[in-house]
Design an enzyme around this catalytic site. Structure first.
Site, PDB file in Angstrom:
ATOM      1  N   ASP A   1       1.340 -14.290   7.411  1.00  0.00           N
ATOM      2  CA  ASP A   1       2.488 -13.356   7.398  1.00  0.00           C
ATOM      3  C   ASP A   1       3.513 -14.153   7.363  1.00  0.00           C
ATOM      4  OD1 ASP A   1      -0.220 -11.620   7.741  1.00  0.00           O
ATOM      5  OD2 ASP A   1       0.754 -11.067   9.589  1.00  0.00           O
TER       6      ASP A   1
ATOM      7  N   HIS B   1       2.517  -3.464   6.455  1.00  0.00           N
ATOM      8  CA  HIS B   1       3.598  -3.852   6.236  1.00  0.00           C
ATOM      9  C   HIS B   1       4.547  -3.594   5.681  1.00  0.00           C
ATOM     10  CE1 HIS B   1       4.662  -4.132  11.011  1.00  0.00           C
ATOM     11  NE2 HIS B   1       3.444  -4.471  11.233  1.00  0.00           N
TER      12      HIS B   1
END
Length: 268
Positions: free
Chosen positions: A100, A162
């Site tokens: 991420d 996300h």
């Protein structure tokens, strides 16, 4: 409650027109006083990407004509990919997988500083969650997308949990895009995120996925290839678990601390 109400009065997915189809970036004028990075014609070059990254580093913006161009070209590239992408790394070659980034543009620059820019000789897989939380999500996503346009085999991109409308509303990306670009871009990114592949397999050996494994045994790679991913992530099923599940220290399966997906042990 507000989100549920908006959902109730909104047009159903099936009847919605694609915002991408309504944009023609060629008609957008670039003001003479604009001094930032420019794409000449339709080809995104390394020089352009370097100049854009330098501008971002100095907290300057990219003209929305070029932002549209990058995002629309990336959408075309991603749409053509399967939900599970096979990657072949020849013997003796290197390949980098990154977790991420979450809107940390300066961390992304640091990764490239330490490990080299993405190229066919130095390919990367960014494994989801490019945006939200950090303050420079737009800079991160435009940089990754620009490299994808420049050389599709230099960078692979997977969807994270996300890369979805509901998360972007709460964790910052939507607000950032609205303030730096426009409402149209909010919708456009939501569309493009639905085109991101869900998983990658490297050399038929390494399975790379943002979240994890499944609540049922016996899931095959062909089941993942068969997922119709062009939608917002559902709240259960294979696509949801690919994006949300987590490993746990104990064996077997357990409930997820996140409330979506599950926890899975080493035996699973």
């Amino acid at each position: 409650m507000k989100l549920k109400f908006e959902e109730a009065i909104s047009v159903p997915e099936s009847e919605r027109r694609s915002v991408a189809d309504s944009i023609d970036f060629h008609t957008i004028e670039v003001e003479p006083q604009y001094t930032g990075a420019r794409i000449e014609g339709d080809v995104v070059t390394l020089d352009f990407v370097k100049k854009m990254m330098e501008d971002f580093k100095n907290q300057k913006y990219l003209h929305k004509r070029y932002a549209f161009q990058i995002v629309l070209q990336t959408r075309e590239l991603l749409q053509a990919l399967p939900s599970l992408v096979d990657i072949n790394v020849p013997n003796g070659s290197r390949f980098t997988v990154c977790g991420d980034v979450h809107g940390q543009f300066y961390d992304l620059l640091n990764i490239f500083e330490l490990n080299g820019l993405p190229s066919e000789e130095n390919p990367y897989l960014f494994n989801g969650d490019f945006v939200d939380r950090g303050s420079f999500s737009l800079e991160v996503i435009l940089t990754l997308f620009a490299f994808k346009c420049m050389s599709p085999s230099a960078i692979y991109l997977a969807r994270g949990n996300h890369e979805s409308k509901s998360m972007n509303k709460i964790y910052g990306f939507e607000g950032e895009v609205r303030s730096k670009l426009s409402e149209t871009f909010v919708e456009l990114f939501a569309e493009v995120f639905c085109c991101l592949p869900l998983a990658h397999v490297i050399n038929e050996k390494v399975f790379v996925v943002h979240g994890g494994l499944f609540s049922v045994d016996g899931v095959k790679l062909s089941d993942i290839r068969a997922i119709d991913r062009f939608c917002e992530p559902p709240e259960e099923g294979l696509m949801c678990e690919l994006l949300w599940s987590d490993p746990q220290p104990s064996l077997g399966r357990g409930p997820s601390k996140r409330g979506v997906g599950l926890s899975f042990g080493a035996d699973i």
